[in-house]
Design an enzyme around this catalytic site. Structure first.
Site, PDB file in Angstrom:
ATOM      1  N   ASP A  69      -2.678 -18.266   0.086  1.00 39.35           N
ATOM      2  CA  ASP A  69      -3.720 -18.968  -0.684  1.00 39.35           C
ATOM      3  C   ASP A  69      -4.354 -20.072   0.160  1.00 39.35           C
ATOM      4  O   ASP A  69      -5.578 -20.243   0.189  1.00 39.35           O
ATOM      5  CB  ASP A  69      -3.165 -19.497  -2.019  1.00 39.35           C
ATOM      6  CG  ASP A  69      -1.830 -20.230  -1.872  1.00 39.35           C
ATOM      7  OD1 ASP A  69      -1.233 -20.204  -0.776  1.00 39.35           O
ATOM      8  OD2 ASP A  69      -1.384 -20.825  -2.879  1.00 39.35           O
ATOM      9  N   TYR A  94       0.829  -1.212   0.000  1.00 41.99           N
ATOM     10  CA  TYR A  94       0.000   0.000   0.000  1.00 41.99           C
ATOM     11  C   TYR A  94       0.864   1.263   0.000  1.00 41.99           C
ATOM     12  O   TYR A  94       0.422   2.311  -0.434  1.00 41.99           O
ATOM     13  CB  TYR A  94      -0.893   0.035   1.251  1.00 41.99           C
ATOM     14  CG  TYR A  94      -2.207  -0.678   1.106  1.00 41.99           C
ATOM     15  CD1 TYR A  94      -2.261  -1.996   0.677  1.00 41.99           C
ATOM     16  CD2 TYR A  94      -3.408  -0.042   1.425  1.00 41.99           C
ATOM     17  CE1 TYR A  94      -3.463  -2.660   0.571  1.00 41.99           C
ATOM     18  CE2 TYR A  94      -4.615  -0.699   1.324  1.00 41.99           C
ATOM     19  CZ  TYR A  94      -4.643  -2.002   0.892  1.00 41.99           C
ATOM     20  OH  TYR A  94      -5.845  -2.645   0.797  1.00 41.99           O
ATOM     21  N   LYS A 129       3.540 -15.312   1.822  1.00 43.66           N
ATOM     22  CA  LYS A 129       3.698 -16.025   0.545  1.00 43.66           C
ATOM     23  C   LYS A 129       5.188 -16.269   0.374  1.00 43.66           C
ATOM     24  O   LYS A 129       5.825 -15.868  -0.613  1.00 43.66           O
ATOM     25  CB  LYS A 129       3.091 -15.174  -0.593  1.00 43.66           C
ATOM     26  CG  LYS A 129       3.009 -15.887  -1.930  1.00 43.66           C
ATOM     27  CD  LYS A 129       1.928 -16.963  -1.990  1.00 43.66           C
ATOM     28  CE  LYS A 129       2.014 -17.719  -3.314  1.00 43.66           C
ATOM     29  NZ  LYS A 129       1.066 -18.853  -3.388  1.00 43.66           N
ATOM     30  N   ASP A 147     -11.825  -9.273   4.700  1.00 44.45           N
ATOM     31  CA  ASP A 147     -13.136  -9.248   4.035  1.00 44.45           C
ATOM     32  C   ASP A 147     -13.723 -10.650   3.982  1.00 44.45           C
ATOM     33  O   ASP A 147     -14.906 -10.864   4.245  1.00 44.45           O
ATOM     34  CB  ASP A 147     -13.014  -8.707   2.599  1.00 44.45           C
ATOM     35  CG  ASP A 147     -13.407  -7.240   2.498  1.00 44.45           C
ATOM     36  OD1 ASP A 147     -13.139  -6.505   3.463  1.00 44.45           O
ATOM     37  OD2 ASP A 147     -13.980  -6.839   1.465  1.00 44.45           O
ATOM     38  N   ASP A 152      -5.986  -7.200   4.191  1.00 43.77           N
ATOM     39  CA  ASP A 152      -7.161  -6.557   3.612  1.00 43.77           C
ATOM     40  C   ASP A 152      -8.084  -7.616   3.026  1.00 43.77           C
ATOM     41  O   ASP A 152      -9.292  -7.646   3.297  1.00 43.77           O
ATOM     42  CB  ASP A 152      -6.712  -5.577   2.522  1.00 43.77           C
ATOM     43  CG  ASP A 152      -7.879  -4.906   1.838  1.00 43.77           C
ATOM     44  OD1 ASP A 152      -8.813  -4.484   2.552  1.00 43.77           O
ATOM     45  OD2 ASP A 152      -7.872  -4.815   0.590  1.00 43.77           O
TER      46      ASP A 152
END
Ligand code: IPM
Ligand code: MG
Length: 347
Positions: A213, A136, A181, A241, A237
């Protein structure tokens, strides 16, 4: 008296902030300072976060925000959008840890898209998302044919977010799952190395690692394995959600963005500004009311008052009272009615 910066913001923001203030006033005495950020600041000052507003907030003990953004400001260039104001706000307050508790209320179990057998006797996860670093905030370039964003983390940033995750896990079930990751990204390999090193000094915590993942999959197949999830800005983020919808009620979820202990923190519901229902008085105020409770607990050490608010919300839900988003149907309570119901439980 504690001074609270209120950012009513856009869309349903002002309505839900009004509800939260009524609940706060029922459990204590606070001074409020209204501040502008997002669309309402663009309209007023042509800037989604003017320096003067940020300074006003910094002079307070905590910040409580409604929601920012809406279609009205969607076509502005990147740096002028409400979201840019939000990112500058987080950075400006140095709130590097975003805490998103994901909890299924027994009374709302049926609203979850997950099977009862997966939910079992309940889901209670704390997502700790790094909030002012990573992709970000990395170097980026935007051209018409080529563009890039960079994902960078330092070991110090990884350590300080883990300090928060570790403290929370210590008050919960003592399990931290770090999500990265590391099979592909250099920044994730550093993340993992610094995380492992950090917990060598915290043998009381069980540390697990998942690739992002796999974590996304585990959240829906076996969410009960999670206690505290710690991860970087963008993975956090996305996962938050995903985690929020398994509760069946995004209108219920509060969040806290915190920095070092004792420093100013920012509290806000997870949901957005819901422009489609703004001004109708039907928004669910619970996420904002619960965000105010988090503020009492984390910023003001008012644990009893926070407990009382959370218990009042649960009691109202157990009575079957629902706003429209919770599937209240014909009998749905409006924002003010839900607030009244919670206030009467507090008495
Ligand atoms: C969130 C939101 C923001 C984010 C957007 C609005 C910039 O999605 O708080 O999760 O990506 O951080
Ligand atoms: Mg998000």
């Amino acid at each position: 008296m504690k001074k609270i910066a209120l950012i009513p913001g856009d869309g349903i923001g002002p309505e839900i902030i009004e509800a939260a203030v009524r609940v706060l006033d029922a459990v204590g005495r606070f001074e409020y300072v209204t501040c502008y950020a997002g669309g309402s600041a663009i309209d007023r000052f042509d800037d989604p976060l003017p320096e003067t507003e940020l300074e006003k907030m910094k002079a307070c003990d905590a910040v409580l925000m409604g929601a920012l953004g809406g279609p009205k400001w969607d076509n502005l260039p990147g740096g002028k959008r409400p979201e840019a104001g939000l990112l500058r706000l987080r950075k400006g307050l140095n709130v590097f840890a975003n805490l998103r508790p994901v909890k299924i209320y027994p009374a709302l179990k049926e609203a979850s898209p997950l099977k009862n057998s997966v939910i079992g006797d309940g889901i209670d996860i704390m997502i700790v998302r790094e909030l002012i670093g990573g992709i970000y905030f990395g170097r980026r370039q935007e051209g018409d044919e080529v563009a890039y964003d960079t994902l960078e983390y330092s070991a110090d940033e990884v350590r300080r977010i883990n300090e928060v995750a570790c403290r929370l896990a210590g008050m919960r079930r003592g399990v931290v799952t770090s999500v990265d990751k590391a099979n592909v990204l250099a920044s994730s390999r550093l993340w993992r190395k610094a995380t492992v090193a950090f917990y060598e000094n915290h043998p009381e915590i069980t540390l697990n690692h998942l690739y992002v993942d796999n974590a996304a999959m585990q959240l829906v197949v076996n969410p009960r394995q999670f206690d505290v999830i710690v991860t970087g800005n963008m993975f956090g983020d996305i996962l938050s959600d995903e985690a929020s919808v398994i509760t069946g009620s995004i209108g219920m979820l509060p969040s806290a963005s915190v920095g070092y202990p004792g420093e100013i923190a920012l509290y806000e519901p997870i949901h957005g500004s819901a422009p489609d229902i703004a001004g109708k008085g039907i928004a669910n105020p619970i996420a904002t009311i619960l965000s105010a409770a988090l503020m009492l607990r984390f910023s003001f050490d008012m644990n009893d008052e926070a407990d009382r608010i959370e218990a009042a919300v649960e009691a109202v839900l157990n009575k079957g009272l629902r706003t429209a988003d919770l599937g209240g149907g014909e009998a749905s309570l409006k924002t003010a009615e839900m607030t009244e119901a919670i206030l009467s439980e507090l008495k």
